[in-house]
Design an enzyme around this catalytic site. Sequence first.
Site, PDB file in Angstrom:
ATOM      1  N   HIS A   7      16.490 -40.729  -9.938  1.00  0.00           N
ATOM      2  CA  HIS A   7      15.520 -39.895  -9.231  1.00  0.00           C
ATOM      3  C   HIS A   7      15.693 -38.427  -9.578  1.00  0.00           C
ATOM      4  O   HIS A   7      16.722 -38.021 -10.093  1.00  0.00           O
ATOM      5  CB  HIS A   7      15.599 -40.081  -7.704  1.00  0.00           C
ATOM      6  N   HIS A  79      18.193 -31.425  -7.927  1.00  0.00           N
ATOM      7  CA  HIS A  79      19.105 -32.133  -8.821  1.00  0.00           C
ATOM      8  C   HIS A  79      18.422 -33.324  -9.476  1.00  0.00           C
ATOM      9  O   HIS A  79      17.339 -33.727  -9.070  1.00  0.00           O
ATOM     10  CB  HIS A  79      20.377 -32.584  -8.089  1.00  0.00           C
ATOM     11  N   GLU A 130      23.693 -35.659 -10.266  1.00  0.00           N
ATOM     12  CA  GLU A 130      24.263 -36.703  -9.411  1.00  0.00           C
ATOM     13  C   GLU A 130      24.420 -37.967 -10.247  1.00  0.00           C
ATOM     14  O   GLU A 130      23.547 -38.298 -11.056  1.00  0.00           O
ATOM     15  CB  GLU A 130      23.328 -36.978  -8.230  1.00  0.00           C
TER      16      GLU A 130
END
Length: 134
Positions: A7, A79, A130
């Site tokens: 994502h 992010h 991430e």
Amino acid sequence: MIGRLNHVAIAVRDLDAACKVYRETLGATLTAPLPQPEHGVTVVFVELPNSKIELMAPLGADSPIASFVERNPGGGVHHVCYEVDDIIAARDRLKAGGARVLGTGEPRIGAHGKPVLFLHPKDFLGTLTELEQV
């Protein structure tokens, strides 16, 4: 080492307004809001055929994204998240190569109920990264 893009996270001040844009303007399917008190955010995922967009809003004044939203009141990309098969092996390989893992360096459980780690943006072209174990 990294797998598919899981994502892209967009930090927003007003989660309802952001959801309205994606739902009404783009015709997207969204998940229900999910408070994540351990991360200081409330998240909604925009489901896409090949990935997701994570809309996230601060949960309380001491949220780790509160200052980001103050600097970017209209919202902004916060992010990117990549999938990995083994988060510990990925962490150890990255650390051995000089990358900085944020926090304690130990994985925490993320919004999908899976282990996640964050990597310092200065080590990844200015982008907070991430990793999520799949």
